[in-house]
Design an enzyme around this catalytic site. Sequence first.
Site, PDB file in Angstrom:
ATOM      1  N   LEU A  33       0.835  -1.206   0.000  1.00 46.84           N
ATOM      2  CA  LEU A  33       0.000   0.000   0.000  1.00 46.84           C
ATOM      3  C   LEU A  33       0.866   1.251   0.000  1.00 46.84           C
ATOM      4  CD1 LEU A  33      -2.688  -0.984   2.664  1.00 46.84           C
ATOM      5  CD2 LEU A  33      -3.039  -0.777   0.209  1.00 46.84           C
ATOM      6  N   GLY A  34       2.072   1.145   0.551  1.00 48.04           N
ATOM      7  CA  GLY A  34       2.933   2.323   0.594  1.00 48.04           C
ATOM      8  C   GLY A  34       4.257   1.979   1.221  1.00 48.04           C
ATOM      9  N   ASP A  35       5.248   2.843   0.959  1.00 44.89           N
ATOM     10  CA  ASP A  35       6.584   2.600   1.491  1.00 44.89           C
ATOM     11  C   ASP A  35       7.098   3.901   2.072  1.00 44.89           C
ATOM     12  OD1 ASP A  35       8.873   1.305   2.101  1.00 44.89           O
ATOM     13  OD2 ASP A  35       9.689   1.251   0.065  1.00 44.89           O
ATOM     14  N   GLY A  36       7.535   3.873   3.325  1.00 47.61           N
ATOM     15  CA  GLY A  36       8.023   5.093   3.969  1.00 47.61           C
ATOM     16  C   GLY A  36       9.450   4.912   4.436  1.00 47.61           C
ATOM     17  N   PHE A  59      10.451   4.477   7.388  1.00 45.65           N
ATOM     18  CA  PHE A  59      10.624   3.578   8.525  1.00 45.65           C
ATOM     19  C   PHE A  59      10.030   2.202   8.312  1.00 45.65           C
ATOM     20  CE2 PHE A  59      10.565   7.935   9.801  1.00 45.65           C
ATOM     21  CZ  PHE A  59      11.837   8.017  10.343  1.00 45.65           C
ATOM     22  N   GLY A  60       9.137   2.089   7.349  1.00 46.00           N
ATOM     23  CA  GLY A  60       8.530   0.788   7.131  1.00 46.00           C
ATOM     24  C   GLY A  60       7.659   0.807   5.900  1.00 46.00           C
ATOM     25  N   GLU A  61       7.309  -0.406   5.459  1.00 37.41           N
ATOM     26  CA  GLU A  61       6.380  -0.465   4.333  1.00 37.41           C
ATOM     27  C   GLU A  61       5.040  -0.970   4.838  1.00 37.41           C
ATOM     28  OE1 GLU A  61       7.272  -3.328   1.321  1.00 37.41           O
ATOM     29  OE2 GLU A  61       8.318  -4.644   2.714  1.00 37.41           O
ATOM     30  N   VAL A  62       3.990  -0.538   4.173  1.00 41.53           N
ATOM     31  CA  VAL A  62       2.652  -0.919   4.584  1.00 41.53           C
ATOM     32  C   VAL A  62       2.064  -1.855   3.538  1.00 41.53           C
ATOM     33  CG1 VAL A  62       0.350  -0.107   5.218  1.00 41.53           C
ATOM     34  CG2 VAL A  62       2.353   1.285   5.767  1.00 41.53           C
ATOM     35  N   ASP A  92       3.029  15.055  13.055  1.00 43.14           N
ATOM     36  CA  ASP A  92       3.114  14.937  11.597  1.00 43.14           C
ATOM     37  C   ASP A  92       1.720  14.867  10.989  1.00 43.14           C
ATOM     38  OD1 ASP A  92       4.391  14.858   9.175  1.00 43.14           O
ATOM     39  OD2 ASP A  92       4.917  12.735   9.268  1.00 43.14           O
TER      40      ASP A  92
END
Length: 245
Positions: free
Chosen positions: A16-19, A21-24, A131
């Site tokens: 679903l997404g990549d940040g 600190f982690g990927e979702v 944030d």
Amino acid sequence: MAGKTIADRYRMTRALGDGTFGEVLLAQRLDNGERVAVKRMKKKFYSWEEAMSLREVKSLKKLNHQNVVKLKEVIRENDTLYFVFEYMKENLYELMKDRDRHFPENTLRNIIYQVLQGMTFMHKHGFFHRDMKPENILCMGTELVKIADFGLAREIRSRPPYTDYVSTRWYRAPEILLRSTSYNSPIDIWAVGCIMAELYMLRPLFPGTSEIDQIFKICSILGTPSKDEWAEGYQLASAMNFRFP
């Protein structure tokens, strides 16, 4: 966890997404088919104590509110930490970017009301988000809105200034832009004000290109504060050799 691995309980279906600190990942519970969002942290955690000492993990599990995304469980496997959250279809940014017409007034009121309810609950329990931005407000259409990705914000996010992520800057309160180290929950209220204006206009209120430009954009709309109005701001500004426009 009684010996079951994450693969025994969840089937990961897609990213679903990549940040930073982690990927979702979108996942499905194998026993009841429920859809969830699994955040897989990039940092390794070598003990359960270390994971639990993320100061928000215990409390996040207790933070039950209809406008805060629920953390269902925390799983540690092979030194990797997984957070299992309830699944929400989209975020506020996605909801706005595809629109070619303004939201009706009652829709806006409903969205902002829910954000403020979630935020008030968080603040009452001693947390602030740090944030708040449209990407961190998840929704199921315009009817149901929940604040997400907080709590972990304080521990796992890098220290300010977050120069690496542009859009976050647009929601940052002036005291953070001026490098205050003693800011608190009012910075979330500032961010919600920015988000509210954006929901009305369908474009960001203060789209600064740098921290200094960000302050100029704020002053151009709100006016420059006087020394009497904001003594602390002038102290912070002089400490970094900044002069208000």
